[in-house]
Design a protein around this motif. Structure first.
Motif, short mmCIF file in Angstrom:
data_model
loop_
_atom_site.label_atom_id
_atom_site.label_comp_id
_atom_site.label_asym_id
_atom_site.label_seq_id
_atom_site.Cartn_x
_atom_site.Cartn_y
_atom_site.Cartn_z
N THR A 1 -4.74 -61.77 11.39
CA THR A 1 -6.02 -61.87 12.11
C THR A 1 -6.40 -60.55 12.78
O THR A 1 -7.58 -60.23 12.91
N LEU A 2 -5.39 -59.76 13.17
CA LEU A 2 -5.68 -58.46 13.76
C LEU A 2 -6.24 -57.51 12.71
O LEU A 2 -7.17 -56.73 12.97
N VAL A 3 -5.71 -57.57 11.49
CA VAL A 3 -6.24 -56.77 10.38
C VAL A 3 -7.71 -57.10 10.18
O VAL A 3 -8.56 -56.21 10.00
N THR A 4 -8.04 -58.39 10.23
CA THR A 4 -9.43 -58.83 10.01
C THR A 4 -10.36 -58.25 11.07
O THR A 4 -11.48 -57.83 10.76
N THR A 5 -9.89 -58.17 12.33
CA THR A 5 -10.77 -57.65 13.38
C THR A 5 -11.04 -56.15 13.19
O THR A 5 -12.04 -55.64 13.69
N LEU A 6 -10.14 -55.45 12.51
CA LEU A 6 -10.29 -54.01 12.32
C LEU A 6 -11.12 -53.65 11.10
O LEU A 6 -11.47 -52.49 10.89
N MET A 7 -11.44 -54.67 10.29
CA MET A 7 -12.26 -54.39 9.11
C MET A 7 -13.70 -54.08 9.50
O MET A 7 -14.22 -54.69 10.44
N GLU B 1 0.19 -69.58 33.00
CA GLU B 1 -0.19 -70.10 31.68
C GLU B 1 -0.63 -68.99 30.73
O GLU B 1 -1.26 -69.24 29.72
N GLY B 2 -0.31 -67.75 31.05
CA GLY B 2 -0.69 -66.65 30.17
C GLY B 2 -2.06 -66.12 30.48
O GLY B 2 -2.55 -66.21 31.61
N GLY B 3 -2.71 -65.55 29.47
CA GLY B 3 -4.03 -64.99 29.67
C GLY B 3 -4.58 -64.45 28.37
O GLY B 3 -3.99 -64.64 27.30
N VAL B 4 -5.73 -63.79 28.46
CA VAL B 4 -6.37 -63.23 27.28
C VAL B 4 -6.11 -61.73 27.24
O VAL B 4 -6.49 -61.00 28.15
N LEU B 5 -5.43 -61.30 26.20
CA LEU B 5 -5.13 -59.89 26.01
C LEU B 5 -6.30 -59.23 25.29
O LEU B 5 -6.71 -59.69 24.22
N LYS B 6 -6.84 -58.18 25.91
CA LYS B 6 -7.96 -57.46 25.29
C LYS B 6 -7.50 -56.05 24.94
O LYS B 6 -6.97 -55.33 25.79
N LEU B 7 -7.72 -55.67 23.69
CA LEU B 7 -7.26 -54.38 23.18
C LEU B 7 -8.44 -53.54 22.71
O LEU B 7 -9.38 -54.07 22.12
N ASP C 1 -5.70 -49.34 20.70
CA ASP C 1 -4.60 -50.24 21.04
C ASP C 1 -4.32 -51.20 19.89
O ASP C 1 -3.15 -51.50 19.58
N SER C 2 -5.39 -51.70 19.27
CA SER C 2 -5.24 -52.65 18.17
C SER C 2 -4.46 -52.04 17.01
O SER C 2 -3.61 -52.70 16.39
N GLY D 1 -18.24 -54.12 20.10
CA GLY D 1 -18.02 -52.69 20.26
C GLY D 1 -16.66 -52.23 19.78
O GLY D 1 -16.29 -51.08 19.99
N GLY D 2 -15.92 -53.11 19.14
CA GLY D 2 -14.59 -52.73 18.63
C GLY D 2 -13.49 -53.33 19.48
O GLY D 2 -13.71 -53.79 20.59
N GLY D 3 -12.30 -53.30 18.96
CA GLY D 3 -11.18 -53.89 19.67
C GLY D 3 -10.98 -55.35 19.31
O GLY D 3 -11.68 -55.91 18.46
N ALA D 4 -10.01 -55.97 19.95
CA ALA D 4 -9.66 -57.35 19.62
C ALA D 4 -9.12 -58.05 20.86
O ALA D 4 -8.68 -57.41 21.81
N ALA D 5 -9.17 -59.38 20.83
CA ALA D 5 -8.65 -60.18 21.94
C ALA D 5 -7.88 -61.37 21.39
O ALA D 5 -8.18 -61.88 20.31
N VAL D 6 -6.85 -61.77 22.13
CA VAL D 6 -6.07 -62.94 21.75
C VAL D 6 -5.58 -63.63 23.02
O VAL D 6 -5.23 -62.97 24.00
N ALA D 7 -5.61 -64.96 23.01
CA ALA D 7 -5.07 -65.74 24.13
C ALA D 7 -3.58 -65.97 23.88
O ALA D 7 -3.19 -66.44 22.82
N LEU D 8 -2.76 -65.61 24.86
CA LEU D 8 -1.32 -65.78 24.77
C LEU D 8 -0.82 -66.54 25.98
O LEU D 8 -1.22 -66.26 27.10
N ASP D 9 0.06 -67.52 25.75
CA ASP D 9 0.66 -68.18 26.90
C ASP D 9 1.91 -67.40 27.32
O ASP D 9 2.31 -66.43 26.65
#
Length: 201
Positions: free
Chosen positions: A194-200, A129-135, A139-140, A10-18
């Motif tokens: 990789t964020l650019v790729t998710t927005l394509m 230990e961080g978490g998963v950022l969902k945008l 936001d992206s 449905g759009g947006g992006a996620a990344v795991a960050l410590d």
């Protein structure tokens, strides 16, 4: 998804960050905010029309990083070789353009950096230990602009003019004082790509 963004349904992006990665990005975004400078004073009159016609600076910033973030509109490669009359005309056009656009550009860059900080502050880490950022998609796009500004700022400090200038950076010895900045520059580049790729589409 560790180390890179992936698209969300449905759009947006996620990344795991410590926690270390969160701390680095947040610290860089705060430094970017400090560099860009404060926004309009809180006690300023709330007049959108006055804001629209408020004049900004006409001269380029003295700080090389800010000059990279807020370049002359009519400068660029090859502008050094133009005749003096044309160079003077370009400077005048750049000054006029900067006067009416820089305040708005600074405000947008400031808001993008704040969006990064707020989203990281909302990423709770119970385990340490961080978490998963969902945008969201919006936001992206703000993150993408902020990552670009962070890389421009770091690249300016490293005297990187274009991507070809990065080849020698891979060969820096570990005790080179530029090494941490280089690592951050390359890592942010991977995130940005990789964020650019998710927005394509």
């Amino acid at each position: 998804m560790p180390g890179h963004f992936e698209p969300l349904p449905g759009g947006g992006a996620a990344v795991a960050l410590d926690d270390v990665e969160i701390s680095i990005i947040r610290s860089l975004a705060v430094q970017l905010l400090e560099l860009i400078g404060p926004g309009p004073a809180e006690d300023a009159p709330d007049d959108p029309l006055a804001e629209l016609f408020a004049e900004g600076p006409s001269e380029p910033p003295s700080d090389p990083v800010l000059r990279r973030l807020f370049p002359d509109a009519y400068g660029g490669p090859g502008s050094e070789s133009v005749p003096p009359e044309e160079a003077e005309e370009r400077r005048a056009h750049s000054a006029e353009f900067r006067r009416f656009t820089e305040n708005d550009l600074r405000a947008r860059k400031r808001e993008n950096a704040l969006a990064v900080i707020r989203s990281l502050d909302g990423l709770t880490s119970v385990s340490g230990e961080g978490g998963v950022l969902k945008l969201t998609r919006g936001d992206s796009e703000q993150w993408l602009s902020a990552l670009n500004d962070l890389r421009l700022a770091i690249g300016s400090r490293l005297e990187i003019v274009d991507e070809e200038d990065t080849d020698h950076l891979y060969e820096l010895p570990d005790d080179d004082p530029r090494k941490p900045m280089v690592m951050a520059y390359l890592w942010l580049g991977g995130l940005q790509e990789t964020l650019v790729t998710t927005l394509m589409p």
